[in-house]
Enzyme design. Structure first.
Site, PDB file in Angstrom:
ATOM      1  N   GLU A  83       0.792  -1.223   0.104  1.00 34.20           N
ATOM      2  CA  GLU A  83       0.066  -0.193   0.056  1.00 34.20           C
ATOM      3  C   GLU A  83       0.847   1.014  -0.020  1.00 34.20           C
ATOM      4  OE1 GLU A  83      -1.483  -0.472   4.204  1.00 34.20           O
ATOM      5  OE2 GLU A  83      -1.479   1.562   3.899  1.00 34.20           O
ATOM      6  N   CYS A 117      -3.342  -2.887   4.251  1.00 34.59           N
ATOM      7  CA  CYS A 117      -2.468  -4.083   4.876  1.00 34.59           C
ATOM      8  C   CYS A 117      -2.822  -5.277   4.509  1.00 34.59           C
ATOM      9  CB  CYS A 117      -2.554  -4.097   6.391  1.00 34.59           C
ATOM     10  SG  CYS A 117      -2.099  -2.554   7.378  1.00 34.59           S
ATOM     11  N   HIS A 247      -2.562  -9.914  12.191  1.00 31.01           N
ATOM     12  CA  HIS A 247      -2.193  -8.740  11.447  1.00 31.01           C
ATOM     13  C   HIS A 247      -1.968  -7.829  12.842  1.00 31.01           C
ATOM     14  CE1 HIS A 247      -1.423  -4.947   9.569  1.00 31.01           C
ATOM     15  NE2 HIS A 247      -2.404  -4.532   9.997  1.00 31.01           N
TER      16      HIS A 247
END
Lengths: 462, 462
Positions: A83, A117, A247
């Site tokens: 990203e 993400c 994450h």
């Protein structure tokens, strides 16, 4: 169809430049423990002016190919998740093509996948699906997650980080997908996004982002458990997987997330919940969903219930995210790399559940199964090659003033052209790629630090 | 594994606002025929201030679902290909999720794929592979290609365009992939890219871009022919496919490209080359590759040889790209839609070869097979639902001054916040989504023009 498709090999790269969270905390005038306990973070890596997401991914890819002895001609698909936008049209994947072009291999499918993400997970699924599809030609897939997470000065800045991870994909893998055990939650949200195109910094609503993350987690876990029950004919609980990997924007959210799974298990009356746990959690059984995300008491109680499970099932995956920071697309896989580093061949026969989250939002919970594998694609060799302890130990800690100064240079340079970098590559390990110049047409040039003296540019010693 | 996976249904949307190339040519003071003959273009569509890549894709997706009677719950994967960046982190896919969220379906994999005009092809391959993989859950995939191509004032401006295309993916498709017949060429090039993050306009090297396109075409065709020969035990030539469809930045390049395939056939002494063709092309047999890309004489001779083949095999796919312009990721599939529009059910049993190109660079040549299919997923119904003639006919031609003024507004607004749009939706067809506002936090709001009077915002009549 190819069997046991999954991850054959991994390599991780993060910058050698970092700052201790304790030091940053003091420099920022934040209350003691705000970053270390409040966020649960120890240290944060960042790119200096000679590194970016392209150089980091070049380093990770070449290192993986070399260390596992994979001929670049054996790669049939290459996908990048990121990203961090340096160009809005040209993919990061194309910057990696010279590694393969010089071996005469240009027939390599795949481009960049983008959603915060989550892009790396999308790239990984795409590669696995390719190997299982009729268009597979017998070669390996290669997935790269690369990001530099930087924030404007203020409360979000300590949640930065930077890294690139490369993963080799193929059949008969030591880390195989259980593809039927997979549940996603995708929705339209403005919790974190990057609409200011001229700035590298995101627009962040920290509180909303955390709630979105936990809501997506709940939704995925519920659907995951439903699918498991349909498939296996029995209830799923956290007892049914040896490890859980999340994450990790910051470690504190990982702690909250795992506790949330226990609260889910409680609500479903699943096997992970004993009488003592029931007693602790029953005061919260009548909360609405919205209330449950806001309740500090529930958070505390569920973390207490989760603690022994957390120490066994989650803690082994927290090393790199705590030491390097949020690596966006690489974050989940850096957590996973930590697990391989800590547990390597003992993982054989076990199951791990991963939770990938990208703001905006995209989330998936999925399951992997380990087996020891065969050299060079074995769990123990992956841990050896990643060499995580050594990489963490050999980093250089910046004082806060120098860190802030570096951030200013990077901020100023972002989206810019017509500059050469400092060329101070003394901190980079031999074999590391670095940025040398962005010319008047915005074209980016890279070189490779030689293993001995000198550096290699375009494949030639200079 | 699922059989005959491919495209079940298609819908195309392009803005109702357009400008005739002849008119623009005169306004720009360009020599007569520069845009119409030199580029081979007839007309160009563009977004006014109430439209963007998000609104166009919302329109294409909802229209596809409604017109083919597909329940939003039946979608298990949604992928978007685009190079038009409105947010660097949040995917366009997430903007489409409300369509599915309101039906309770958030378990939809897939994000955005990015590499210039190639992203849609990457998304399409990903969806097809998913249906063929072990993670497929029996639901449909959905691919969206959406782009707005705009250029700074100057020679590139007439090569703009805008459109969104949605394609439904599943097994037993009337348009099925021959996945073994697929060859890619991926490389690092700076032929067209978007490094100036604050501007919507690309950096373009038109001459280099054309050479890159043709080199990638040669490389893909060579590899495609090799794969075909290994698989089928005989040589491939343009005779072995009824149709060829090219990514079309402008029609002239499509003409050159197809002629290039004939020159390749000549070099390999393939069946498409007769004695007359040999005679015309033999003067060029000693040219180096580089020379061959520059030779005007070769271009002329090979186009002459190609002419009868072009009229039969390529011309039917050129309608929409000539009328709408370069639609970036949607361009190849708009060309393909033109073929379906022109030939619909007569395509059954035939083979079409597609060539996808994205600068930077990524390219793939691949093969599809047609069969009539079953209603609503039949070739004839796809042509009926796309309703291309009617859509082209009902457009509104802008005078050049109004077009330039619109471009200025869009240029000024790009990346901006805190504005409401003109709300002039008189030109939009009923059921079209449009942009109403970008608020102080850059959040974008859309509404839907009602089928009758009034408009629908967030699902409610306002």
């Amino acid at each position: 169809m190819a069997n046991n498709v999954g991850i054959l090999a991994m390599e991780i790269y993060f910058p050698p430049t970092c700052i201790q969270q304790e030091v940053l905390e003091a420099h920022d005038g934040a209350s003691k423990g705000k970053y270390t306990i409040g966020l649960g973070q120890d240290c944060m890596a960042f790119c200096s002016d000679v590194e970016d997401v392209i150089s980091m991914s070049m380093t990770a890819v070449t290192s993986l190919l070399e260390k596992y002895g994979v001929d670049p001609k054996q790669i049939g698909r290459l996908e990048v998740g990121s990203e961090t936008v340096l160009d809005k049209s040209k993919s990061i994947k194309t910057f990696l093509m010279p590694i393969f072009e010089k071996c005469g291999n240009t027939d390599i499918e795949g481009v960049d996948s983008t959603n915060a993400c989550y892009g790396g997970t999308a790239a990984l699924f795409n590669c696995v699906n390719w190997v299982e599809s009729s268009s597979w030609d017998g070669r390996y897939g290669l997935v790269v997650c690369t990001d530099s997470a930087v924030y404007a000065e203020g409360p979000a800045r300590p949640t930065g980080g930077a890294a690139a991870i490369a993963m080799l994909i193929g059949p008969n893998a030591p880390i195989a997908f259980e593809s039927k055990l997979r549940a996603s939650h995708m929705a339209h949200a403005y919790d974190f996004y990057k609409p200011d195109l001229a700035s590298e910094y995101p627009v962040v609503d920290g509180k909303l982002s955390q709630t979105c993350y936990l809501m997506a987690l709940d939704s995925c876990y519920k659907s995951f458990c439903d699918k498991y029950e349909k498939l296996e004919g029995k209830q799923f609980s956290v007892n049914d997987a040896e490890y859980f990997v999340f994450h990790s924007p910051y470690n504190k959210l990982v702690q909250k997330s795992f506790a949330r799974l226990l609260f889910n298990d409680f609500s479903r009356n699943a096997s992970s919940i004993d009488e003592a746990a029931k007693e602790k959690l029953s005061p919260f059984s009548s909360l609405t969903n919205d209330e449950s995300y806001q309740s500090r008491d529930l958070e505390k109680a569920s973390q207490q219930v989760a603690k022994p499970f957390y120490d066994a099932k989650v803690q082994p995956s927290t090393l790199i995210p705590k030491q390097v920071g949020n690596m966006y697309t690489a974050s989940l896989y850096a957590a996973f790399a930590s697990l391989l580093h800590n547990k390597n061949s003992t993982l054989a026969g076990q199951r791990v559940i991963l939770f990938s989250y990208g703001s905006g939002l995209s989330a998936t919970m999925f399951s992997l199964r380990f087996n020891e594998g065969q050299h060079p694609f074995s769990l123990s060799n992956i841990a050896t090659i990643m060499n995580v302890s050594e990489k963490l130990k050999s980093r250089h800690e910046y004082p806060p003033e120098k860190f802030v100064e570096t951030m200013k240079v990077m901020e100023h340079r972002y989206g810019g052209k017509d500059f050469v970098t400092s060329k101070d590559i003394s901190l980079l390990a031999p074999g590391t790629y670095y940025l040398t110049e962005v010319d008047s047409k915005y074209r980016r040039f890279y070189a490779k630090k030689a293993i001995e003296n000198g550096s290699i540019a375009n494949g030639h010693i200079v």
